[in-house]
Scaffold this active site. Structure first.
Site, PDB file in Angstrom:
ATOM      1  N   LYS A  34     -71.323 -58.271  11.941  1.00 56.49           N
ATOM      2  CA  LYS A  34     -70.501 -59.156  11.103  1.00 56.49           C
ATOM      3  C   LYS A  34     -69.093 -58.588  10.939  1.00 56.49           C
ATOM      4  O   LYS A  34     -68.245 -59.170  10.273  1.00 56.49           O
ATOM      5  CB  LYS A  34     -71.156 -59.346   9.736  1.00 56.49           C
ATOM      6  CG  LYS A  34     -72.475 -60.122   9.823  1.00 56.49           C
ATOM      7  CD  LYS A  34     -72.995 -60.449   8.462  1.00 56.49           C
ATOM      8  CE  LYS A  34     -74.449 -60.866   8.489  1.00 56.49           C
ATOM      9  NZ  LYS A  34     -74.686 -62.198   9.076  1.00 56.49           N
ATOM     10  N   CYS A  94     -80.032 -68.871   4.781  1.00 52.41           N
ATOM     11  CA  CYS A  94     -80.924 -67.792   4.304  1.00 52.41           C
ATOM     12  C   CYS A  94     -80.622 -67.456   2.853  1.00 52.41           C
ATOM     13  O   CYS A  94     -80.650 -66.277   2.456  1.00 52.41           O
ATOM     14  CB  CYS A  94     -80.821 -66.539   5.175  1.00 52.41           C
ATOM     15  SG  CYS A  94     -81.292 -66.827   6.864  1.00 52.41           S
TER      16      CYS A  94
HETATM   17  N1  7TS Z   1     -76.934 -59.970   3.440  1.00 48.33           N
HETATM   18  C1  7TS Z   1     -75.979 -60.905   3.527  1.00 48.33           C
HETATM   19  C2  7TS Z   1     -75.062 -61.155   2.364  1.00 48.33           C
HETATM   20  C3  7TS Z   1     -75.846 -61.624   4.710  1.00 48.33           C
HETATM   21  O1  7TS Z   1     -74.894 -62.544   4.818  1.00 48.33           O
HETATM   22  C4  7TS Z   1     -76.726 -61.371   5.804  1.00 48.33           C
HETATM   23  C5  7TS Z   1     -76.683 -62.191   7.060  1.00 48.33           C
HETATM   24  C6  7TS Z   1     -77.671 -60.361   5.649  1.00 48.33           C
HETATM   25  C7  7TS Z   1     -77.752 -59.681   4.458  1.00 48.33           C
HETATM   26  C8  7TS Z   1     -78.570 -59.958   6.769  1.00 48.33           C
HETATM   27  O2  7TS Z   1     -77.814 -59.349   7.756  1.00 48.33           O
HETATM   28  P1  7TS Z   1     -78.482 -58.900   9.144  1.00 48.33           P
HETATM   29  O3  7TS Z   1     -77.324 -58.465   9.972  1.00 48.33           O
HETATM   30  O4  7TS Z   1     -79.426 -57.807   8.830  1.00 48.33           O
HETATM   31  O5  7TS Z   1     -79.157 -60.129   9.682  1.00 48.33           O
HETATM   32  N2  7TS Z   1     -76.133 -63.470   6.915  1.00 48.33           N
HETATM   33  C9  7TS Z   1     -76.151 -64.468   7.809  1.00 48.33           C
HETATM   34  C10 7TS Z   1     -75.516 -65.690   7.604  1.00 48.33           C
HETATM   35  O6  7TS Z   1     -74.880 -65.988   6.611  1.00 48.33           O
HETATM   36  N3  7TS Z   1     -75.704 -66.473   8.687  1.00 48.33           N
HETATM   37  O7  7TS Z   1     -76.445 -65.808   9.579  1.00 48.33           O
HETATM   38  C11 7TS Z   1     -76.732 -64.561   9.043  1.00 48.33           C
END
Ligand code: 7TS
Length: 412
Positions: free
Chosen positions: A232, A370
């Site tokens: 991200k 999510c």
């Molecule tokens: N926390 C937040 C605030 C997030 O936006 C996300 C992923 C996660 C945790 C999990 O991150 P990961 O890299 O371990 O998957 N958010 C999103 C979203 O908003 N659209 O796709 C993934």
């Protein structure tokens, strides 16, 4: 590999040139990528660093005397220093490489959780991504802990005034998101940390959506844990970091067992390494760590203050322009927001909006993001979300608004 020798273009105005993927057409229209909260695109510098590693330095880390292993180890260790510097951690050993935010939160839940007993409490907020809800619910099932939820108001900001009533003798942890992925709300985590610490309660911050947008200083925040994902923040998938204060990492039990996390093993007794190795069993994602390090260099070169100002400008411009679209309602109108606009349109399902926007070359996310409890709070099944990255421009927002005009036209 020396970052200065790679393809970094140190200006937000021309940053697009660093991301060849953006220079393509989708459905015969120029791609407008507005799904950065799901994942960001990767600058050439990140891809080159990872390719360089695999082309020239690939070997396992921390175990070889040979040159390639030494080079790989150096690059991996340097990546840890880059993460340390980027979030202003005091020590490199306070950085644990993980798969991403999800794994970081699960690591804390599962290690800290071993010591929790029925009736112990964890406080989260109603804004959380499922990654900061479900691991605590699993602990509730396993260990009988109680989950308390800080509510949010109609703008999508947490109700800080209700936090004191949730903190008590049995609170073992507060776990909150820094920036909401569904609404873009910037949560006053520093105040939350101060409030929790005044009662001796540690705080974990889910920084998945903050790291690419805001300057983050873990010592300034004084958080106990900070979790984020590389992908991200313009880095690769499959890598992220968990910051933990040294004292916490020393006191928590190890997590996964295996190579690299031990000092000695016999069938009678095994002793464990010090952090970070204690929490990094097995071969890590070496190329990923290197790529993430370069992504953080890239962000540093652009300047987090400049990026935050750019995000804020785009967010405000988008809110103004979207207000012109008939029947559109913004969900999430907190005073402090970062890089996300979420909305619903009267009489049109979010998935239809997403599909039509795609046919105009505009990539957004439609759904519950999510964060189903957030949708429930606003009595909507789903929203359409446009989320910005450092390469987005006002013209991208204009393209979104024009494409929404097509949606309006089709559903008139
Ligand atoms: N926390 C937040 C605030 C997030 O936006 C996300 C992923 C996660 C945790 C999990 O991150 P990961 O890299 O371990 O998957 N958010 C999103 C979203 O908003 N659209 O796709 C993934």
């Amino acid at each position: 590999m020396n970052v200065a020798s790679m393809t970094i273009n140190p200006s937000l105005d021309t940053a697009r040139a660093d991301f060849p993927i953006l220079n393509q057409e989708v459905a015969g229209k120029p791609l407008v990528y507005l799904d950065n909260a799901a994942t960001t695109q990767k600058p050439k510098a990140v891809l080159e660093a990872m390719q360089h590693y695999y082309l020239w330095d690939n070997a396992n880390v921390h175990r070889g005397v040979h040159t390639l292993s030494q080079r790989a180890t150096m690059a991996f260790d340097e990546a840890r220093l880059k993460v340390q510097r980027f979030i202003n951690a005091k020590l490199p050993e306070e950085i644990i490489f993980v798969r991403g935010t999800t794994e970081a939160i699960n690591l804390v839940a599962q290690t800290m959780g071993k010591r929790l007993v029925p009736g112990d409490e964890v406080v989260i907020s109603a804004l959380e991504h499922h990654a900061n809800i479900v691991p605590w619910q699993m602990l509730r099932e396993e260990r009988g802990i109680v989950l308390r939820v800080l509510p949010i108001d109609d703008t999508g900001q947490v109700c800080l005034d209700q936090l004191p009533a949730l903190l008590g003798q049995r609170t073992r942890l507060v776990a909150v998101g820094h920036v909401s992925n569904a609404l873009g709300t910037v949560v006053p985590v520093k105040t939350i940390i101060e409030m929790a610490h005044s009662q001796g309660i540690p705080v974990l911050v889910d920084g998945a959506q903050a790291i690419p947008h805001l300057p983050v200083d873990v010592q300034g925040l004084d958080c106990d844990f900070y979790a984020f994902s590389g992908h991200k923040a313009y880095g690769p998938t499959g890598i992220g970091a968990l910051y933990g204060k040294k004292t916490w990492l020393e006191s928590l039990p190890p997590w996964q067992g295996g190579g690299d996390m031990i000092r000695s093993v016999s069938f009678e007794k095994t002793t464990y390494s010090e952090p970070p190795a204690k929490f990094e069993a097995g071969t890590p994602h070496i190329a990923g760590a290197i790529g993430m390090g370069v992504a953080l260099d890239y962000l540093e070169t652009m300047g987090m203050a400049a990026i935050a100002a750019h995000d804020e400008m785009l967010c405000r411009y988008a809110a103004d322009r979207l207000a012109e679209v008939p029947g559109l309602r913004l969900i999430g109108t907190a005073a402090d927001k970062s890089a996300v606009v979420s909305f619903v349109m009267e009489g049109v399902h979010s998935h239809d909006i997403g599909t039509i926007l795609n046919s105009e070359g505009v990539a957004v996310r439609a759904g519950h993001h999510c964060a189903m409890p957030v949708m429930e709070r606003f009595c909507v099944a789903a929203t359409t979300r446009a989320s910005f990255g450092l390469y987005n421009t006002m013209a991208d927002v204009d393209a979104l608004v024009v494409a929404l005009g097509k949606v309006r036209h089709l559903f008139r």
